[in-house]
Motif scaffolding. Sequence first.
Motif, short mmCIF file in Angstrom:
data_model
loop_
_atom_site.label_atom_id
_atom_site.label_comp_id
_atom_site.label_asym_id
_atom_site.label_seq_id
_atom_site.Cartn_x
_atom_site.Cartn_y
_atom_site.Cartn_z
N ILE A 1 0.84 -1.19 0.00
CA ILE A 1 0.00 0.00 0.00
C ILE A 1 0.88 1.25 0.00
O ILE A 1 1.93 1.28 0.61
CB ILE A 1 -0.96 -0.01 1.21
N HIS A 2 0.46 2.21 -0.77
CA HIS A 2 1.03 3.56 -0.80
C HIS A 2 -0.20 4.45 -0.78
O HIS A 2 -0.78 4.74 -1.81
CB HIS A 2 1.86 3.75 -2.07
N LYS A 3 -0.65 4.77 0.42
CA LYS A 3 -1.97 5.37 0.62
C LYS A 3 -2.26 6.45 -0.42
O LYS A 3 -1.41 7.27 -0.68
CB LYS A 3 -2.08 5.92 2.03
N PRO A 4 -3.42 6.40 -1.02
CA PRO A 4 -4.55 5.50 -0.81
C PRO A 4 -4.55 4.29 -1.74
O PRO A 4 -5.53 3.58 -1.83
CB PRO A 4 -5.74 6.41 -1.12
N ILE A 5 -3.47 4.05 -2.44
CA ILE A 5 -3.42 2.99 -3.45
C ILE A 5 -2.96 1.68 -2.81
O ILE A 5 -1.99 1.64 -2.08
CB ILE A 5 -2.47 3.38 -4.59
N LYS A 6 -3.68 0.60 -3.14
CA LYS A 6 -3.32 -0.73 -2.68
C LYS A 6 -3.15 -1.61 -3.91
O LYS A 6 -4.01 -1.62 -4.79
CB LYS A 6 -4.41 -1.29 -1.77
N ILE A 7 -2.03 -2.32 -4.01
CA ILE A 7 -1.77 -3.17 -5.17
C ILE A 7 -1.33 -4.55 -4.70
O ILE A 7 -0.93 -4.73 -3.56
CB ILE A 7 -0.67 -2.59 -6.09
N THR A 8 -1.42 -5.50 -5.62
CA THR A 8 -0.82 -6.81 -5.42
C THR A 8 0.26 -6.95 -6.48
O THR A 8 -0.01 -6.87 -7.67
CB THR A 8 -1.86 -7.94 -5.55
N ALA A 9 1.49 -7.10 -6.02
CA ALA A 9 2.64 -7.18 -6.91
C ALA A 9 3.32 -8.53 -6.71
O ALA A 9 3.16 -9.17 -5.67
CB ALA A 9 3.62 -6.04 -6.62
N TYR A 10 4.06 -8.94 -7.71
CA TYR A 10 4.83 -10.17 -7.63
C TYR A 10 6.25 -9.84 -7.20
O TYR A 10 6.88 -8.97 -7.78
CB TYR A 10 4.87 -10.87 -8.99
N GLU A 11 6.73 -10.55 -6.19
CA GLU A 11 8.12 -10.41 -5.76
C GLU A 11 8.88 -11.63 -6.28
O GLU A 11 8.43 -12.76 -6.13
CB GLU A 11 8.21 -10.37 -4.23
#
Length: 100
Positions: free
Chosen positions: A6-16
């Motif tokens: 999260i980088h408020k207000p954005i929430k993401i799902t990323a691949y590590e």
Amino acid sequence: MKRTLIHKPIKITAYEFTGDVKEITDVLESINDAVGYAKYGWEVITEHEPPFIQIYDDEFDARDLLNGGYMYADEDGNISLFSRDEMHEEWDLVEANENS
């Protein structure tokens, strides 16, 4: 491995990625499957030390993916790449581990 950040207000799902080329190619194949065509091609460059993966699109420098980089794909299959340092400096981890 999928990570929710999260980088408020954005929430993401990323691949590590952890250095396994198959992790990266599996994600690229799933993106291509999701959009219904071969949006991305790639090549693993093993003659270089350390090895890296080249994604066929002039906008991407994918060298950091094999060194613990992150990839985010939006709903249209457009990808964004982040280095480990960039991701950890700008985003907060929401969920510790979510295997994919």
